[in-house]
Motif scaffolding. Structure first.
Motif, short mmCIF file in Angstrom:
data_model
loop_
_atom_site.label_atom_id
_atom_site.label_comp_id
_atom_site.label_asym_id
_atom_site.label_seq_id
_atom_site.Cartn_x
_atom_site.Cartn_y
_atom_site.Cartn_z
N PHE A 195 0.55 -1.15 -0.46
CA PHE A 195 0.02 0.30 0.03
C PHE A 195 0.72 1.26 -0.44
O PHE A 195 0.41 2.31 -0.69
CB PHE A 195 -1.12 0.11 1.08
CG PHE A 195 -2.28 -0.34 0.73
CD1 PHE A 195 -2.27 -1.47 -0.17
CD2 PHE A 195 -3.42 -0.42 2.01
CE1 PHE A 195 -2.96 -2.38 0.09
CE2 PHE A 195 -4.41 -1.61 1.55
CZ PHE A 195 -4.26 -2.37 0.54
N ARG A 196 2.22 1.25 0.71
CA ARG A 196 3.00 1.83 0.81
C ARG A 196 3.60 2.47 -0.49
O ARG A 196 3.68 3.68 -0.94
CB ARG A 196 3.82 2.51 1.72
CG ARG A 196 3.44 2.36 3.25
CD ARG A 196 4.58 2.76 3.96
NE ARG A 196 5.66 1.52 4.20
CZ ARG A 196 5.70 0.08 4.58
NH1 ARG A 196 4.48 0.14 5.35
NH2 ARG A 196 6.89 -0.32 4.35
N MET A 197 3.63 1.49 -1.33
CA MET A 197 4.33 1.44 -2.49
C MET A 197 3.41 2.06 -3.47
O MET A 197 3.96 2.66 -4.50
CB MET A 197 4.86 0.77 -3.19
CG MET A 197 6.07 0.15 -2.38
SD MET A 197 6.75 -1.67 -3.33
CE MET A 197 6.93 -0.85 -4.50
N ILE A 198 2.13 1.84 -3.33
CA ILE A 198 0.90 2.34 -3.83
C ILE A 198 1.15 4.31 -4.46
O ILE A 198 0.91 4.66 -5.52
CB ILE A 198 -0.22 1.89 -4.58
CG1 ILE A 198 -0.16 0.42 -4.36
CG2 ILE A 198 -1.63 2.55 -4.40
CD1 ILE A 198 -0.87 0.14 -4.48
N ASP A 199 0.49 4.42 -2.66
CA ASP A 199 1.05 6.13 -2.33
C ASP A 199 1.78 6.21 -2.75
O ASP A 199 1.59 7.77 -3.31
CB ASP A 199 1.13 6.21 -0.97
CG ASP A 199 -0.46 5.36 -0.45
OD1 ASP A 199 -1.42 5.44 -0.79
OD2 ASP A 199 -0.08 5.26 1.17
N GLU A 200 3.23 6.23 -3.31
CA GLU A 200 4.45 6.84 -3.76
C GLU A 200 4.20 6.53 -5.28
O GLU A 200 4.36 7.51 -5.85
CB GLU A 200 6.26 5.70 -3.46
CG GLU A 200 5.93 6.01 -1.95
CD GLU A 200 6.80 5.30 -1.55
OE1 GLU A 200 7.43 4.87 -2.15
OE2 GLU A 200 7.63 4.92 -0.13
N GLU A 201 3.60 5.86 -6.05
CA GLU A 201 3.63 6.07 -7.43
C GLU A 201 2.41 6.94 -7.89
O GLU A 201 2.65 7.52 -8.79
CB GLU A 201 3.07 4.07 -7.86
CG GLU A 201 3.36 4.49 -9.09
CD GLU A 201 4.80 4.06 -9.57
OE1 GLU A 201 4.93 3.89 -10.74
OE2 GLU A 201 5.43 4.13 -8.70
N VAL A 202 1.20 7.48 -6.78
CA VAL A 202 0.22 7.63 -6.49
C VAL A 202 0.91 9.65 -7.03
O VAL A 202 0.34 9.90 -8.23
CB VAL A 202 -0.75 7.93 -6.00
CG1 VAL A 202 -1.58 8.84 -5.90
CG2 VAL A 202 -1.57 6.10 -6.21
N GLU A 203 1.65 9.73 -6.20
CA GLU A 203 2.27 10.27 -6.00
C GLU A 203 3.01 10.60 -7.20
O GLU A 203 3.22 12.45 -7.73
CB GLU A 203 3.23 10.61 -4.64
CG GLU A 203 4.30 12.26 -4.67
CD GLU A 203 4.58 12.36 -2.74
OE1 GLU A 203 5.33 13.17 -2.60
OE2 GLU A 203 4.28 11.53 -2.61
N ARG A 204 4.21 10.13 -8.01
CA ARG A 204 5.07 9.61 -8.78
C ARG A 204 4.34 10.23 -10.37
O ARG A 204 4.94 11.52 -10.78
CB ARG A 204 5.99 9.15 -8.64
CG ARG A 204 6.66 9.34 -9.98
CD ARG A 204 7.90 7.86 -9.98
NE ARG A 204 7.05 6.82 -10.29
CZ ARG A 204 7.03 7.05 -11.80
NH1 ARG A 204 7.74 7.18 -12.67
NH2 ARG A 204 6.09 5.42 -12.48
N ILE A 205 3.04 9.90 -10.16
CA ILE A 205 2.77 9.30 -11.52
C ILE A 205 1.59 10.51 -12.02
O ILE A 205 1.31 11.98 -12.69
CB ILE A 205 1.37 8.61 -11.67
CG1 ILE A 205 2.29 7.23 -12.10
CG2 ILE A 205 0.38 8.31 -13.01
CD1 ILE A 205 0.89 5.34 -11.97
N GLU A 206 1.15 11.22 -10.78
CA GLU A 206 0.32 12.45 -10.93
C GLU A 206 0.77 14.04 -10.87
O GLU A 206 0.67 14.74 -11.69
CB GLU A 206 -0.63 13.22 -9.52
CG GLU A 206 -1.57 11.74 -8.93
CD GLU A 206 -3.09 12.34 -8.04
OE1 GLU A 206 -2.43 12.85 -7.32
OE2 GLU A 206 -3.96 11.90 -8.40
#
Length: 718
Positions: free
Chosen positions: A694-705
């Motif tokens: 889940f933490r990696m998903i949050d980090e990826e969200v920030e990077r993609i957005e």
């Protein structure tokens, strides 16, 4: 021409039904001979049945198999035809899934399976040892009962082929067809012209096209005749084996059996020209590979397979035959339910029917079962006629229509084939859902009982209030989420108790003591199970669930198809109704909705299920797959996709324990969540799955957005 007539078959073999299985094997051999065949092949483990599971660890099973083999080989009606029969054997202390190749009361070869099925629903490695010795042959010491019949104490066992004066044939078994380096490749290069494959291949939606493409490919490159035999029916667990035995020559089908049928013994026969195989194999490149291929040991027999009859001609090729997924849903579970009913000896089925599409689909599948049974009766199927007579033994006449099979046994005080009950609460169930349930029951011929469980609900609610002084309320009346859920669960579990009470007592009430009992059918679809959107020990708890491995999307397609195919116009109303559990009070402002409650749509659940099971993706990789797909297809932001993925895995994790007690389902969908057999995953997970994924998903969200914002550039001035 060098013509040979060959037979394969679909057999409905029951686990541990040694006498019945042997009877059906002999019947198939006799039918093959009547067609002029000189070779007959049957399904995998046909003597004992494929679904014996841990009974394969018992010595009794192997002893009884040899008793049945002795019976087959001493039956002179089984002479003058080469036999390929499936049964397990013990050799050097190891258990093998094997083929018995025999002729005129003598065993020519025992051919063990080289590669075992050990994925999905299969656990062959638990019971058997693969024959890890390609092209190796040794001696098998026969049990005493077989030695006098054989005239020797041992026979060959191993990876060999049978050589006749006019051709050569070799056997492979089920999983070996699906492996990259299938035995038929080496056998074909070694000169084998006829291949047999004996399978226990279960039905899954849309699976047949894959199976057929593999079978066609088996002879499309290097030629040959391929006889595929498969089990059919509900063997003994959650699987329905869907037959579809066939004969192929040089990548073209010449004969194909039915996929769904109540026929216990179906023999598929074709006449082929071996000269076509030899002409197909002219290519020098194949010849070069053939010369480099290690040879197989050949077991010689003087029995010829060819026939020089002047009136016999090769069977013409034909295109493969497939069913639509909607038809598969109508036919597969229906055939399974008929097998389950006749083998269990029960009086019929009881369906807790609401006005929703899931219980509607379950009821329509039972109606489809009645349609198939009556069709088989009209065709003169003696076994089905006997089964229907047992089910309607309290009646003075045989039913003549599917509706009569559902209905006559109630009105004429005879054991039910289908009993439908609507169970609702005055404050929860709308008139529309009650009316839909009543109309559907009438149209399929089932007897409708409107059972009100309001008094049971108030009793359980009062039990807690009297003991604690606390009055729980539904959310729409000011209660909290915990109260709301607890009150819903009281109703759900009361339904289950009521269903079993009626199932046990209705036959006695209608026909007297000794009438038997009804089997309760569940109606929770695979997507609800995946999300855990059901109450443990509610109406999802039953004896068998025909739709427990079918997605909501496929169920809707099935109901739309059945509306016209079965002439049931009421089904349109089920399609247009909002999916709802109807466990909360209906008010002018509020009607409970499944998709709102779940926080995701059924289509999204199907996607999550496929990615989780078929593509084997965890939360992080699932997010990576969906974040771009759903952005392009639906315009969702990375955060919206992340929230949906995390919500799914959160509820999957906290509800996974429900799958440990879920009703056994007929396997249909490739992403089934059947914990007991198909989906082996933990049922205790870290709280909320709040971990590195889940933490990696949050980090990826920030990077993609951030990247997407930079691509858009600054917003234009206002």
């Amino acid at each position: 021409m060098m013509l040979v007539t060959l037979s394969t078959c679909n057999l409905n073999q029951w686990a541990l039904d040694f006498d019945g299985n042997t009877k059906r094997i002999i019947e198939s051999i006799v039918k093959a001979k009547k067609h002029g065949s000189t070779l007959r092949v049957g399904p995998e483990l046909e003597v004992c049945g494929y679904d014996c599971l841990d009974h394969f660890l018992e010595g009794d099973l192997y002893h009884h198999c040899w008793q049945m083999m002795h019976k087959i080989l001493t039956d002179t009606s089984c002479y003058d035809i080469l036999l390929d029969i499936g049964m397990p054997v013990i050799h050097r202390g190891n258990r093998f899934n094997a083929r018995i190749l025999a002729l005129n009361g003598k065993i020519l070869l025992i051919r063990p399976k080289l590669y075992l099925a050990a994925d999905g629903n299969y656990r062959e490695n638990r019971y058997f040892i693969p024959w890890h010795a390609p092209r190796h042959v040794e001696q098998y010491y026969l049990p005493p009962m077989m030695q006098s019949l054989q005239g020797s104490i041992k026979v060959p066992i191993g990876d060999a082929v049978i050589s006749t004066p006019d051709t050569c044939f070799g056997a492979e078994t089920c999983e070996e067809l699906f492996t990259p380096n299938s035995p038929h490749i080496g056998m074909g290069l070694s000169g084998v012209e006829i291949f047999t494959n004996s399978s226990g291949s279960h039905h899954s939606l849309r699976k047949l096209d894959t199976r057929i493409s593999l079978i066609l490919e088996a002879t499309r490159k290097s030629g040959g005749v391929y006889l595929y035999s498969n089990a059919r029916g509900g063997g003994g667990e959650r699987l329905y084996y869907d037959g579809c035995s066939m004969i192929i020559i040089n990548g073209e089908i010449v004969a194909q059996g039915s996929q769904f049928s109540l026929e216990d013994v179906e023999v598929v026969t074709a006449t082929v020209d071996l000269e076509e195989v030899r002409a197909f194999r002219f290519a020098p490149s194949r010849g070069m590979q053939a010369m480099q291929t290690p040879a197989y040991e050949r077991i010689e027999t003087l029995f010829s397979l060819s026939n020089d009859s002047a009136t016999r001609a090769p069977t013409r090729t034909r295109p493969p035959r497939y069913h639509l997924p909607e038809e598969e849903i109508a036919l597969g579970p229906a055939c399974y339910l008929f097998d389950y009913l006749r083998r269990s000896g029960a009086a019929g089925y009881l369906i807790p029917l609401s006005g929703g599409i899931d219980s509607c689909a379950t009821a329509v599948i039972v109606f489809s079962m009645c349609r198939l049974a009556m069709q088989a009766v009209e065709e003169g199927n003696e076994q089905v006629i006997a089964d229907v007579r047992r089910l309607t033994r309290h009646s003075s006449a045989m039913p003549k229509t599917p509706q009569e099979l559902c209905n006559q046994i109630f009105f004429y005080l005879t054991p039910p084939s289908s009993q439908t009950i609507f169970m609702g609460m005055e404050t929860q169930s709308s008139f529309e859902t009650r009316d839909r349930a009543k109309t559907l029951s009438r149209d399929i011929g089932a007897v409708h009982n409107d059972v009100n469980i309001d008094s049971i609900f108030q009793s359980f609610k009062g039990l807690f209030s009297g003991a604690t002084g606390f009055e729980p309320k539904f959310k729409v009346y000011g209660g909290g989420n915990t109260e709301n859920l607890a009150l819903q669960n009281i109703q759900a579990r009361s339904r289950m108790v009521a269903a079993y009470n009626f199932a046990q007592l209705l036959p006695t009430q209608r026909w007297g003591e000794g009438a038997g009992g009804l089997l309760v059918l569940g109606s929770a679809n695979v997507d609800e199970c995946l999300r855990g959107y059901l109450t443990k020990y509610d109406c999802s708890s039953a004896d068998i669930n025909p739709i427990g491995s079918i997605s909501k999307t496929d169920l809707k397609r099935f109901i739309k198809w059945a509306c016209k195919a079965f002439d049931l116009p009421i089904l349109d109303q089920f399609l247009n109704a909002t999916p709802t559990a109807e466990l909360e009070p209906i008010t002018k402002e509020y009607v409970q909705s499944d998709e709102v409650d779940m926080g995701m749509t059924y289509d999204e659940l199907s996607t999550f299920g496929i990615l989780r099971k078929e593509l084997k993706l965890g939360p992080y990789f699932m997010f990576q797959k969906l974040v771009h797909d759903w952005h392009e297809q639906r315009g969702l932001s990375a955060k919206e996709v992340a929230d949906k993925v995390k919500r799914f895995y959160h509820f999957y994790a906290i509800n996974r324990h429900k799958m440990t007690t879920i009703t056994p389902s007929v396997h249909m969908e490739s992403y089934s969540v059947d914990d007991n057999r198909f989906d082996h995953r933990p049922f205790l997970y870290p709280k909320m799955w709040d971990n590195v994924g889940f933490r990696m998903i949050d980090e990826e969200v920030e990077r993609i957005e951030k990247a997407r914002a930079e691509e858009k550039g600054p917003a234009p001035p206002t």
